[in-house]
Write an enzyme that holds these catalytic residues in place. Structure first.
Site, short mmCIF file in Angstrom:
data_model
loop_
_atom_site.label_atom_id
_atom_site.label_comp_id
_atom_site.label_asym_id
_atom_site.label_seq_id
_atom_site.Cartn_x
_atom_site.Cartn_y
_atom_site.Cartn_z
N TYR A 23 0.84 -1.22 0.00
CA TYR A 23 0.00 0.00 0.00
C TYR A 23 0.87 1.26 0.00
O TYR A 23 0.60 2.22 -0.74
CB TYR A 23 -0.89 -0.06 1.24
CG TYR A 23 -1.92 1.03 1.40
CD1 TYR A 23 -3.12 0.99 0.70
CD2 TYR A 23 -1.71 2.08 2.29
CE1 TYR A 23 -4.08 1.98 0.88
CE2 TYR A 23 -2.66 3.07 2.48
CZ TYR A 23 -3.84 3.02 1.77
OH TYR A 23 -4.80 3.99 1.96
N LYS B 76 0.81 4.10 -2.84
CA LYS B 76 0.44 5.48 -2.52
C LYS B 76 1.57 6.45 -2.82
O LYS B 76 1.33 7.61 -3.20
CB LYS B 76 -0.01 5.59 -1.06
CG LYS B 76 -1.33 4.87 -0.77
CD LYS B 76 -2.42 5.27 -1.72
CE LYS B 76 -3.83 4.97 -1.23
NZ LYS B 76 -4.86 5.25 -2.27
P1 NAP Z 1 -13.41 2.17 1.74
O1 NAP Z 1 -14.41 2.66 2.72
O2 NAP Z 1 -12.87 0.79 1.88
O3 NAP Z 1 -13.98 2.36 0.27
C1 NAP Z 1 -13.21 1.99 -0.86
C2 NAP Z 1 -14.13 1.92 -2.05
O4 NAP Z 1 -13.33 1.49 -3.19
C3 NAP Z 1 -15.24 0.90 -1.88
O5 NAP Z 1 -16.47 1.48 -2.28
C4 NAP Z 1 -14.82 -0.24 -2.79
O6 NAP Z 1 -15.87 -0.95 -3.40
C5 NAP Z 1 -14.08 0.50 -3.87
N1 NAP Z 1 -13.22 -0.39 -4.63
C6 NAP Z 1 -12.31 -1.29 -4.15
N2 NAP Z 1 -11.75 -1.95 -5.15
C7 NAP Z 1 -12.29 -1.51 -6.30
C8 NAP Z 1 -12.12 -1.82 -7.67
N3 NAP Z 1 -11.24 -2.76 -8.07
N4 NAP Z 1 -12.85 -1.16 -8.59
C9 NAP Z 1 -13.76 -0.22 -8.20
N5 NAP Z 1 -13.97 0.12 -6.93
C10 NAP Z 1 -13.25 -0.52 -5.98
O7 NAP Z 1 -12.11 3.12 1.73
P2 NAP Z 1 -11.90 4.66 2.15
O8 NAP Z 1 -11.37 4.66 3.52
O9 NAP Z 1 -13.10 5.46 1.79
O10 NAP Z 1 -10.67 5.03 1.19
C11 NAP Z 1 -10.83 5.70 -0.06
C12 NAP Z 1 -9.45 6.04 -0.62
O11 NAP Z 1 -8.74 6.84 0.33
C13 NAP Z 1 -8.59 4.81 -0.88
O12 NAP Z 1 -7.79 5.01 -2.02
C14 NAP Z 1 -7.71 4.74 0.36
O13 NAP Z 1 -6.53 4.05 0.12
C15 NAP Z 1 -7.50 6.22 0.64
N6 NAP Z 1 -7.14 6.52 2.02
C16 NAP Z 1 -7.97 6.22 3.07
C17 NAP Z 1 -7.58 6.54 4.37
C18 NAP Z 1 -8.43 6.23 5.58
O14 NAP Z 1 -7.97 6.48 6.72
N7 NAP Z 1 -9.64 5.75 5.44
C19 NAP Z 1 -6.34 7.15 4.60
C20 NAP Z 1 -5.53 7.43 3.51
C21 NAP Z 1 -5.94 7.13 2.22
P3 NAP Z 1 -16.71 -2.13 -2.68
O15 NAP Z 1 -17.62 -1.41 -1.74
O16 NAP Z 1 -17.42 -2.80 -3.78
O17 NAP Z 1 -15.69 -2.98 -2.01
#
Ligand code: NAP
Length: 249
Positions: free
Chosen positions: A150, A154
């Site tokens: 990851y 990133k």
């Molecule tokens: P999340 O709640 O797990 O949501 C991720 C979304 O991406 C889900 O709707 C998932 O779909 C979708 N997804 C996964 N694989 C996919 C694919 N192959 N094609 C299309 N859609 C796909 O994550 P989040 O926390 O909102 O994170 C969103 C972004 O921010 C990510 O890139 C993550 O790495 C980044 N981020 C998050 C955090 C944090 O603290 N949460 C911190 C830094 C960066 P399904 O529902 O169908 O699984």
């Protein structure tokens, strides 16, 4: 006519909040997600609030599905000139236990997904002489135990972003990355569950290290994306904005 945005992984968490915010800003929003049902929930919420949205089921790491998704968006909403590369997955493990599949899956969704969508959508942006690409990086790009895959993806997105900024700037297209710290979503809840820590304790521990003294919310990230997508942000390109309640989480 409204500008058209694509938000990948818009069914849940940060992507859903970003889709809702861009719609409130007046953009027509295509919510792309692996699961068309969750994408539909976000699109329905946008429509109920008076906005314009469609739900598109697609795997961002599949070239043919990405091409089909962008064609559908262009046909149903108009040419997309805003792209938010947000879809993400975790496959955390210490290096010695990390499988080939853990590595490939994370690279496929974050890096290949952002590459495929950006390559497909840039044509519409170049034709329009205007565009905005925002990709979700993370404080993990600076290194994080258990996240060799990851953190690499990133960090890679930051190099990708800076290169798109250089290549596409002359066509009126900006490319930026937003790097969140700890944001309370399903993703961080899954991490707490994986390491066997109660969610409230997990949040408390994260917050103890965050200068502003609270956990991040999806809306914190959505507001930053909204600025980068705005007309007024046209001279901001190739940047990484940490949204972490401090210099880093
Ligand atoms: P999340 O709640 O797990 O949501 C991720 C979304 O991406 C889900 O709707 C998932 O779909 C979708 N997804 C996964 N694989 C996919 C694919 N192959 N094609 C299309 N859609 C796909 O994550 P989040 O926390 O909102 O994170 C969103 C972004 O921010 C990510 O890139 C993550 O790495 C980044 N981020 C998050 C955090 C944090 O603290 N949460 C911190 C830094 C960066 P399904 O529902 O169908 O699984």
């Amino acid at each position: 006519m409204s500008r058209v945005a694509i938000v990948t992984g818009g069914g849940r968490g940060i992507g859903a909040a970003t889709a809702r915010k861009l719609a409130a800003d007046g953009l027509a929003v295509a919510v792309v997600d692996l699961d068309e049902t969750t994408a539909g929930e976000t699109a329905d919420a946008i429509k109920q609030a008076g906005g314009t949205s469609i739900a598109v089921g697609a795997d961002v790491s599949d070239s043919a599905q990405v091409t089909a998704a962008v064609e559908r968006v262009a046909a149903e909403l108009g040419p997309p000139t805003v792209l938010v590369n947000n879809a993400g997955v975790l496959r955390d493990n210490l290096l010695f236990k990390m499988s080939d599949d853990d590595w490939e899956t994370v690279m496929g969704v974050h890096l290949r997904g952002a590459f495929l969508f950006s390559r497909t959508v840039q044509k519409h942006m170049v034709d329009a002489g205007w565009g905005r690409i925002v990709s979700l990086s993370s404080t993990s790009a600076l290194g994080n135990r258990g996240q060799a895959n990851y953190a690499t993806a990133k960090a890679g997105l930051q190099g990708f972003t800076k290169t798109l900024a250089i290549e596409l700037g002359r066509y009126g297209v900006t490319a930026n990355a937003v790097a969140p710290g700890f944001i309370a979503t399903d993703m961080t809840q899954a991490t707490a569950a994986r390491v066997g820590v109660d969610w409230d304790d997990f949040v408390k521990n994260a917050v103890s290290q965050i200068p502003v003294g609270r956990a991040g919310r999806p809306e914190d990230v959505a507001n930053t994306v909204s600025f980068l997508v705005s007309e007024g942000a046209g001279f901001v390109s190739g940047q990484v904005i940490y949204v972490a309640g401090g210099p880093r989480a």
